[in-house]
Design an enzyme around this catalytic site. Structure first.
Site, mmCIF file in Angstrom:
data_model
loop_
_atom_site.group_PDB
_atom_site.id
_atom_site.type_symbol
_atom_site.label_atom_id
_atom_site.label_comp_id
_atom_site.label_asym_id
_atom_site.label_seq_id
_atom_site.Cartn_x
_atom_site.Cartn_y
_atom_site.Cartn_z
ATOM 1 N N ARG A 1 95.995 27.853 66.653
ATOM 2 C CA ARG A 1 96.296 27.318 65.315
ATOM 3 C C ARG A 1 96.299 25.787 65.280
ATOM 4 O O ARG A 1 97.113 25.169 64.598
ATOM 5 C CB ARG A 1 97.643 27.826 64.794
ATOM 6 C CG ARG A 1 97.687 29.292 64.490
ATOM 7 C CD ARG A 1 96.696 29.669 63.387
ATOM 8 N NE ARG A 1 96.887 31.033 62.966
ATOM 9 C CZ ARG A 1 96.361 32.099 63.595
ATOM 10 N NH1 ARG A 1 95.605 31.934 64.672
ATOM 11 N NH2 ARG A 1 96.586 33.320 63.145
ATOM 12 N N SER B 1 101.217 33.669 57.648
ATOM 13 C CA SER B 1 102.316 33.453 58.601
ATOM 14 C C SER B 1 102.926 32.085 58.324
ATOM 15 O O SER B 1 102.205 31.090 58.267
ATOM 16 C CB SER B 1 101.796 33.438 60.036
ATOM 17 O OG SER B 1 101.232 34.665 60.367
ATOM 18 N N GLU C 1 103.733 26.883 60.172
ATOM 19 C CA GLU C 1 102.289 26.887 60.364
ATOM 20 C C GLU C 1 101.559 26.143 59.239
ATOM 21 O O GLU C 1 100.687 25.331 59.519
ATOM 22 C CB GLU C 1 101.783 28.327 60.484
ATOM 23 C CG GLU C 1 100.390 28.360 61.062
ATOM 24 C CD GLU C 1 99.571 29.523 60.574
ATOM 25 O OE1 GLU C 1 99.324 29.635 59.353
ATOM 26 O OE2 GLU C 1 99.158 30.317 61.422
HETATM 27 N N1 EPU Z 1 106.756 41.456 64.642
HETATM 28 C C1 EPU Z 1 108.014 41.974 64.388
HETATM 29 N N2 EPU Z 1 108.492 41.942 63.121
HETATM 30 C C2 EPU Z 1 107.765 41.449 62.094
HETATM 31 C C3 EPU Z 1 106.481 40.921 62.349
HETATM 32 C C4 EPU Z 1 105.995 40.944 63.638
HETATM 33 O O1 EPU Z 1 108.714 42.452 65.259
HETATM 34 O O2 EPU Z 1 108.269 41.456 60.959
HETATM 35 C C5 EPU Z 1 106.239 41.456 66.022
HETATM 36 C C6 EPU Z 1 105.859 42.832 66.425
HETATM 37 O O3 EPU Z 1 106.292 43.019 67.726
HETATM 38 C C7 EPU Z 1 104.356 42.834 66.354
HETATM 39 C C8 EPU Z 1 104.027 41.458 66.724
HETATM 40 O O4 EPU Z 1 105.104 40.683 66.198
HETATM 41 O O5 EPU Z 1 103.785 43.756 67.248
HETATM 42 C C9 EPU Z 1 102.702 40.987 66.168
HETATM 43 O O6 EPU Z 1 102.602 41.178 64.762
HETATM 44 P P1 EPU Z 1 101.232 40.825 64.011
HETATM 45 O O7 EPU Z 1 100.094 41.579 64.570
HETATM 46 O O8 EPU Z 1 101.431 40.883 62.533
HETATM 47 O O9 EPU Z 1 101.036 39.328 64.469
HETATM 48 P P2 EPU Z 1 101.832 38.021 64.088
HETATM 49 O O10 EPU Z 1 102.158 37.320 65.374
HETATM 50 O O11 EPU Z 1 102.949 38.286 63.160
HETATM 51 C C10 EPU Z 1 99.567 36.736 64.043
HETATM 52 C C11 EPU Z 1 98.946 35.640 63.236
HETATM 53 C C12 EPU Z 1 98.393 36.188 61.928
HETATM 54 C C13 EPU Z 1 97.372 37.280 62.226
HETATM 55 C C14 EPU Z 1 98.049 38.362 63.077
HETATM 56 C C15 EPU Z 1 97.053 39.417 63.526
HETATM 57 C C16 EPU Z 1 100.140 33.596 63.803
HETATM 58 C C17 EPU Z 1 101.123 32.564 63.366
HETATM 59 N N3 EPU Z 1 99.919 34.599 62.949
HETATM 60 O O12 EPU Z 1 100.687 37.207 63.311
HETATM 61 O O13 EPU Z 1 97.743 35.135 61.246
HETATM 62 O O14 EPU Z 1 96.850 37.855 61.037
HETATM 63 O O15 EPU Z 1 98.601 37.753 64.265
HETATM 64 O O16 EPU Z 1 96.247 38.894 64.512
HETATM 65 O O17 EPU Z 1 99.583 33.500 64.893
HETATM 66 C C18 EPU Z 1 98.203 33.369 59.696
HETATM 67 O O18 EPU Z 1 97.971 32.588 60.617
HETATM 68 O O19 EPU Z 1 98.541 32.977 58.551
HETATM 69 C C19 EPU Z 1 98.125 34.804 59.946
HETATM 70 C C20 EPU Z 1 98.424 35.708 59.013
#
Ligand code: EPU
Length: 344
Positions: A165, A239, A335
């Protein structure tokens, strides 16, 4: 025919230019529709801000300067060989539409990045990424207009300082370059990337072992729809915090106290910790300050339930940062760009 100068709007309402939709105005807004207009902007002493689709910029107050709105358009395809094609899209094009266009033409590699809101020009700024792929992996080069010299410049991948990012344009030379076009390398051969845990689970559950490009894109879209609110219905900026990336020994310290926290090793040995899980476990899901709230389906996402004010959002951000700091001993970073009269 000579391109007319760009349209300039003074004291512009910019609320709708950011997908979080906090009420805001700008001293000056310039609409850039054609590259020739770059050299036609009147000089200014005002602070400048480059804006694309506005999905990663949150206005936490009026913008006391000038905004350059990138609306440059056009897409071209250049075959490299039987397999690879370079796709060049203007900075003001919509990222999602570009991905869809490539899939329809049988060009692959962008499927996991489908439905990411925002413009093509903004994609390299924060090295957009989702479901196991980052822009950097398909990126070939970009062209940008240098505000300091008034000249165009080409950046190859190694010039862009891409990281999680992050990029040269975000953290090393912010607001200096207006990205006029981005070139990505795609392939006629489809090699699906399905390693990301939630994507893999969804496809396993559907009994899909070798997805078609359309199936892969459909699954990514389904996951996104389930976890991320539609900004047209519930304003948000995706995010809201980055997942903290720590050096291994610092991460291990945190994990000793919180062994079940989701974490992922990074290629350089650092460890990325799941900020969504931290925020969720601290009980933030669904909580709000005024109309600024933590989305009830995904703790990493903040939403504007309608009439949120900048002060509500700032209070909520600070409270989340403080609470994570207290329990996990680390500082979350927002972010999106938070822009307002006092921001640097
Ligand atoms: N999780 C929770 N609770 C929540 C949300 C997430 O426990 O409410 C934990 C879970 O363990 C889950 C893990 O986080 O397995 C990952 O969740 P997710 O796949 O949604 O990934 P994220 O880390 O929340 C990142 C990116 C997103 C991207 C997703 C999918 C960042 C800051 N965000 O989110 O990107 O769509 O992975 O790859 O790295 C963005 O940058 O705006 C964005 C949406």
């Amino acid at each position: 025919m000579k391109t007319p100068p760009p349209e300039i709007i003074t004291d512009a309402d910019i609320t709708a230019l950011s997908s979080f939709r906090l009420p805001a105005r700008a001293r000056e807004l310039i609409l850039l529709n054609h590259p020739d207009q770059l050299g036609q902007m009147p000089p200014t002493e005002l602070r400048e801000l480059m804006l694309g689709g506005g999905s990663n910029t949150v206005f936490i107050g009026d913008w006391p300067g000038r905004i350059l709105l990138n609306r440059l358009s056009g897409v071209s395809f250049e075959p490299v060989d039987d397999e690879q094609v370079l796709v060049t899209a203007a900075g003001g094009e919509n990222w999602h539409r570009l991905v869809v266009r490539c899939i329809r033409r049988g060009l692959h590699g962008l499927e996991n990045l489908i439905m990411i809101p925002g413009s093509v020009g903004a994609a390299p700024m924060q090295n957009i990424g989702a479901y196991g792929i980052e822009l950097a992996e398909v990126f070939e080069r970009l062209r940008a207009w240098d505000r300091q010299t008034g000249r165009m410049r080409t950046f190859e991948r190694e010039d862009c300082a891409f990281a999680y990012r992050d990029s040269y344009f975000k953290s090393i030379a912010p607001e200096r370059f207006l990205i006029t076009s981005v070139t990505v390398r795609v392939s006629r051969r489809f090699q699906p990337q399905t390693g990301y845990a939630s994507l893999k689970n969804a496809m396993d559950a559907a009994g899909i072992r070798q997805p078609t490009p359309e199936q892969l894109a459909a699954h990514v879209m389904r996951l996104r729809r389930h976890r991320l609110p539609d900004p047209a219905r519930m304003p948000n900026a995706g995010s809201f915090f980055k997942n903290p990336v720590l050096e291994a020994n610092h991460a291990e310290q945190v994990l000793r106290d919180h062994p079940d926290l989701p974490h992922w090793p990074m290629p350089d040995g650092d460890i990325k910790l799941g900020a969504g899980a931290m925020i969720e476990r601290l009980g933030w899901k669904g909580r709000s300050v005024g109309d600024a709230a933590v989305y009830d389906r995904h703790a990493l996402v903040l939403v504007n339930r309608g009439q949120a004010k900048a002060s509500d959002l700032k209070t909520l951000i600070q409270a989340i940062i403080d609470s994570v700091q207290q329990t996990y001993g680390l500082r979350l970073e927002p972010e999106p760009r938070l822009m307002g009269p006092q921001t640097s």
